[in-house]
Design a protein around this motif. Structure first.
Motif, PDB file in Angstrom:
ATOM      1  N   GLY A  31       0.809  -1.210   0.000  1.00  0.00           N
ATOM      2  CA  GLY A  31       0.000   0.000   0.000  1.00  0.00           C
ATOM      3  C   GLY A  31       0.841   1.257   0.000  1.00  0.00           C
ATOM      4  O   GLY A  31       2.057   1.221  -0.204  1.00  0.00           O
ATOM      5  N   PRO A  32       0.225   2.421   0.232  1.00  0.00           N
ATOM      6  CA  PRO A  32       0.923   3.704   0.191  1.00  0.00           C
ATOM      7  C   PRO A  32       1.999   3.806   1.259  1.00  0.00           C
ATOM      8  O   PRO A  32       1.839   3.334   2.379  1.00  0.00           O
ATOM      9  N   ALA A  33       3.108   4.475   0.876  1.00  0.00           N
ATOM     10  CA  ALA A  33       4.207   4.699   1.822  1.00  0.00           C
ATOM     11  C   ALA A  33       4.588   6.169   1.897  1.00  0.00           C
ATOM     12  O   ALA A  33       5.629   6.508   2.461  1.00  0.00           O
ATOM     13  N   LEU A  34       3.742   7.041   1.333  1.00  0.00           N
ATOM     14  CA  LEU A  34       3.959   8.476   1.402  1.00  0.00           C
ATOM     15  C   LEU A  34       2.663   9.129   1.855  1.00  0.00           C
ATOM     16  O   LEU A  34       1.569   8.682   1.481  1.00  0.00           O
ATOM     17  N   TRP A  35       2.775  10.188   2.653  1.00  0.00           N
ATOM     18  CA  TRP A  35       1.605  10.918   3.124  1.00  0.00           C
ATOM     19  C   TRP A  35       0.785  11.408   1.935  1.00  0.00           C
ATOM     20  O   TRP A  35       1.316  11.870   0.928  1.00  0.00           O
ATOM     21  N   GLY A 140      16.922  21.369   0.876  1.00  0.00           N
ATOM     22  CA  GLY A 140      16.409  20.355   1.787  1.00  0.00           C
ATOM     23  C   GLY A 140      15.362  19.463   1.160  1.00  0.00           C
ATOM     24  O   GLY A 140      14.689  19.842   0.193  1.00  0.00           O
ATOM     25  N   ALA A 141      15.241  18.273   1.720  1.00  0.00           N
ATOM     26  CA  ALA A 141      14.165  17.340   1.383  1.00  0.00           C
ATOM     27  C   ALA A 141      13.189  17.313   2.549  1.00  0.00           C
ATOM     28  O   ALA A 141      13.576  17.516   3.702  1.00  0.00           O
ATOM     29  N   HIS A 142      11.913  17.031   2.241  1.00  0.00           N
ATOM     30  CA  HIS A 142      10.861  17.139   3.267  1.00  0.00           C
ATOM     31  C   HIS A 142       9.824  16.021   3.079  1.00  0.00           C
ATOM     32  O   HIS A 142       8.620  16.279   3.127  1.00  0.00           O
ATOM     33  N   PRO A 143      10.249  14.767   2.870  1.00  0.00           N
ATOM     34  CA  PRO A 143       9.260  13.709   2.636  1.00  0.00           C
ATOM     35  C   PRO A 143       8.476  13.373   3.901  1.00  0.00           C
ATOM     36  O   PRO A 143       9.024  13.311   4.998  1.00  0.00           O
ATOM     37  N   ALA A 144       7.181  13.167   3.716  1.00  0.00           N
ATOM     38  CA  ALA A 144       6.282  12.826   4.819  1.00  0.00           C
ATOM     39  C   ALA A 144       5.779  11.390   4.634  1.00  0.00           C
ATOM     40  O   ALA A 144       5.286  11.040   3.549  1.00  0.00           O
ATOM     41  N   PHE A 145       5.895  10.606   5.670  1.00  0.00           N
ATOM     42  CA  PHE A 145       5.494   9.199   5.621  1.00  0.00           C
ATOM     43  C   PHE A 145       4.316   8.969   6.566  1.00  0.00           C
ATOM     44  O   PHE A 145       4.194   9.650   7.585  1.00  0.00           O
ATOM     45  N   PRO A 146       3.452   8.036   6.234  1.00  0.00           N
ATOM     46  CA  PRO A 146       2.306   7.781   7.114  1.00  0.00           C
ATOM     47  C   PRO A 146       2.772   7.387   8.518  1.00  0.00           C
ATOM     48  O   PRO A 146       3.708   6.605   8.684  1.00  0.00           O
ATOM     49  N   TRP A 147       2.081   7.940   9.499  1.00  0.00           N
ATOM     50  CA  TRP A 147       2.360   7.604  10.901  1.00  0.00           C
ATOM     51  C   TRP A 147       1.035   7.505  11.621  1.00  0.00           C
ATOM     52  O   TRP A 147       0.408   8.537  11.841  1.00  0.00           O
ATOM     53  N   PRO A 148       0.510   6.338  11.907  1.00  0.00           N
ATOM     54  CA  PRO A 148       1.223   5.061  11.905  1.00  0.00           C
ATOM     55  C   PRO A 148       1.520   4.541  10.502  1.00  0.00           C
ATOM     56  O   PRO A 148       0.733   4.713   9.576  1.00  0.00           O
ATOM     57  N   LEU A 149       2.673   3.917  10.402  1.00  0.00           N
ATOM     58  CA  LEU A 149       3.115   3.324   9.148  1.00  0.00           C
ATOM     59  C   LEU A 149       2.346   2.052   8.851  1.00  0.00           C
ATOM     60  O   LEU A 149       2.095   1.714   7.697  1.00  0.00           O
ATOM     61  N   ALA A 150       1.967   1.323   9.892  1.00  0.00           N
ATOM     62  CA  ALA A 150       1.181   0.100   9.765  1.00  0.00           C
ATOM     63  C   ALA A 150      -0.118   0.260  10.546  1.00  0.00           C
ATOM     64  O   ALA A 150      -0.108   0.737  11.690  1.00  0.00           O
ATOM     65  N   GLU A 151      -1.231  -0.123   9.955  1.00  0.00           N
ATOM     66  CA  GLU A 151      -2.527   0.040  10.603  1.00  0.00           C
ATOM     67  C   GLU A 151      -2.612  -0.717  11.920  1.00  0.00           C
ATOM     68  O   GLU A 151      -3.301  -0.297  12.848  1.00  0.00           O
ATOM     69  N   ALA A 152      -1.886  -1.822  12.012  1.00  0.00           N
ATOM     70  CA  ALA A 152      -1.948  -2.643  13.218  1.00  0.00           C
ATOM     71  C   ALA A 152      -1.071  -2.112  14.347  1.00  0.00           C
ATOM     72  O   ALA A 152      -1.002  -2.717  15.415  1.00  0.00           O
ATOM     73  N   SER A 153      -0.402  -0.980  14.121  1.00  0.00           N
ATOM     74  CA  SER A 153       0.497  -0.429  15.122  1.00  0.00           C
ATOM     75  C   SER A 153       0.056   0.976  15.489  1.00  0.00           C
ATOM     76  O   SER A 153      -0.183   1.809  14.630  1.00  0.00           O
ATOM     77  N   GLY A 154      -0.058   1.265  16.793  1.00  0.00           N
ATOM     78  CA  GLY A 154      -0.377   2.618  17.224  1.00  0.00           C
ATOM     79  C   GLY A 154       0.820   3.550  17.041  1.00  0.00           C
ATOM     80  O   GLY A 154       1.963   3.097  16.936  1.00  0.00           O
ATOM     81  N   LYS A 155       0.572   4.840  17.034  1.00  0.00           N
ATOM     82  CA  LYS A 155       1.661   5.800  16.823  1.00  0.00           C
ATOM     83  C   LYS A 155       2.768   5.640  17.859  1.00  0.00           C
ATOM     84  O   LYS A 155       3.954   5.802  17.561  1.00  0.00           O
ATOM     85  N   VAL A 213      18.389   6.326   8.587  1.00  0.00           N
ATOM     86  CA  VAL A 213      17.536   6.018   9.730  1.00  0.00           C
ATOM     87  C   VAL A 213      16.449   5.052   9.274  1.00  0.00           C
ATOM     88  O   VAL A 213      15.958   5.135   8.146  1.00  0.00           O
ATOM     89  N   ARG A 214      16.096   4.128  10.149  1.00  0.00           N
ATOM     90  CA  ARG A 214      15.030   3.169   9.884  1.00  0.00           C
ATOM     91  C   ARG A 214      13.786   3.597  10.664  1.00  0.00           C
ATOM     92  O   ARG A 214      13.844   3.782  11.882  1.00  0.00           O
ATOM     93  N   PHE A 215      12.695   3.776   9.953  1.00  0.00           N
ATOM     94  CA  PHE A 215      11.397   4.129  10.538  1.00  0.00           C
ATOM     95  C   PHE A 215      10.637   2.823  10.709  1.00  0.00           C
ATOM     96  O   PHE A 215      10.253   2.182   9.733  1.00  0.00           O
ATOM     97  N   SER A 216      10.440   2.415  11.952  1.00  0.00           N
ATOM     98  CA  SER A 216       9.975   1.067  12.264  1.00  0.00           C
ATOM     99  C   SER A 216       8.652   1.099  13.017  1.00  0.00           C
ATOM    100  O   SER A 216       8.516   1.791  14.027  1.00  0.00           O
ATOM    101  N   ALA A 217       7.684   0.333  12.505  1.00  0.00           N
ATOM    102  CA  ALA A 217       6.406   0.131  13.199  1.00  0.00           C
ATOM    103  C   ALA A 217       6.452  -1.228  13.882  1.00  0.00           C
ATOM    104  O   ALA A 217       6.821  -2.236  13.273  1.00  0.00           O
ATOM    105  N   ARG A 218       6.054  -1.238  15.156  1.00  0.00           N
ATOM    106  CA  ARG A 218       6.103  -2.472  15.936  1.00  0.00           C
ATOM    107  C   ARG A 218       4.726  -2.803  16.486  1.00  0.00           C
ATOM    108  O   ARG A 218       3.862  -1.927  16.608  1.00  0.00           O
TER     109      ARG A 218
END
Length: 296
Positions: A31-35, A140-155, A213-218
């Protein structure tokens, strides 16, 4: 000719828009990986040029003249010209114009190259000085990623994992300008995410020790269930941001240059931290995002 162009591999697809030269979509089979540019913040991954952050009073002073230049500069709202559109690569350019010279009295060439290979999108920002005097700027770069990255994980179950700790100090931000030094809220090489981190605006890391940096949903047990990695080359500073009021995205922002100090206003070319290019010189600044495979 369409205003957007899609590039893809068998594992990843991205859409780039001429307006702002901006990445506006990124996705894979998960699925989507960008805001999505929703109402909380209408952008996706804006290009910051010729300044990062704000100048005091939104004013650039050069050779005794004042020029109005607003936060993050004009590139993010400018219309770029297509140079190349192929299945896995897109190239766009922006050059100085009468309008840009009124705000930023320097000649420049800004070229954005987006390229996909396997699960990685690479973004090369090239700045060239076609003029006959030095070019000073922020990029500068300013990419925005979904947070939560995974629906099954809270922010609160998300973490940024760096290869090594960031010793700091960071810089505080008030009204878009830098204020005093602040400690960075790291636990070793990890920054555990919460909305409270951004109550006073961005986390600003001058001269970042890391270049990825690794953006990790747990999940609730602490097991990683989804992740992406952002890496960069040529940039020297880092911003991490979400809306102080809370929003479903996280920005990971490699920068060359930062906002002005609240107490500083002077000749722009003497502003600390700028990229300066001699006549005829060019510089590539690179960031990339890899959508990681996490075993089930």
């Amino acid at each position: 000719m369409s205003d957007t162009h899609e590039i893809a591999s068998d594992r990843l697809s991205a859409t780039i828009r001429a307006q702002g030269g901006e990445l506006i979509a990124l996705s894979n089979a998960d699925g989507p990986a960008l805001w999505n540019g929703g109402p909380e913040w209408p952008r996706h991954a804006p290009v910051l040029f010729p300044v990062v952050g704000r100048l005091k009073d939104d004013t650039l002073i050069h050779e005794g003249q004042s020029h109005r230049l607003t936060q993050h500069g004009f590139a993010r709202d400018a219309m770029f010209a297509w140079v190349e559109r192929s299945p896995a690569r897109a190239v766009l350019e922006l050059r100085e114009s009468e309008a840009t010279l009124a705000a930023f009295p320097f000649r420049f060439l800004l070229r954005m190259t987006y390229e996909i290979e396997a699960a990685t999108l690479t973004v090369v920002t090239r700045v060239e000085n076609p003029g006959d005097r030095p070019l000073s700027c922020g990029v500068g770069a300013h990419p925005a990623f979904p947070w939560p990255l995974a629906e099954a994980s809270g922010k609160e179950n998300h973490v940024l994992v760096f290869p090594q700790p960031e010793p700091g100090p960071g810089r505080g931000v008030e009204a878009g300008l830098l204020v005093g030094d602040i400690p960075l809220p790291f636990e070793g090489p990890e920054l555990r995410l919460s909305e409270d981190l951004f109550a006073n605006d961005a986390i600003v890391i001058p001269g970042a020790a890391n270049s990825s940096v690794r953006f990790s949903a747990r999940n609730g047990e602490g097991r990683e269930i989804k992740a992406l990695t952002v890496a960069w080359e040529g940039y020297k500073d880092l911003g991490i941001w979400s809306k102080p009021t809370g929003a479903p995205f996280l920005c990971i922002e490699p920068w060359y240059g930062m906002a002005s100090d609240a107490g500083w206003q002077g000749e722009f070319t003497e502003k600390p931290g700028l990229l300066t290019l001699a006549p005829g010189e060019g510089r590539d600044l690179v960031w990339r995002v890899t959508l990681e495979f996490v075993p089930g």
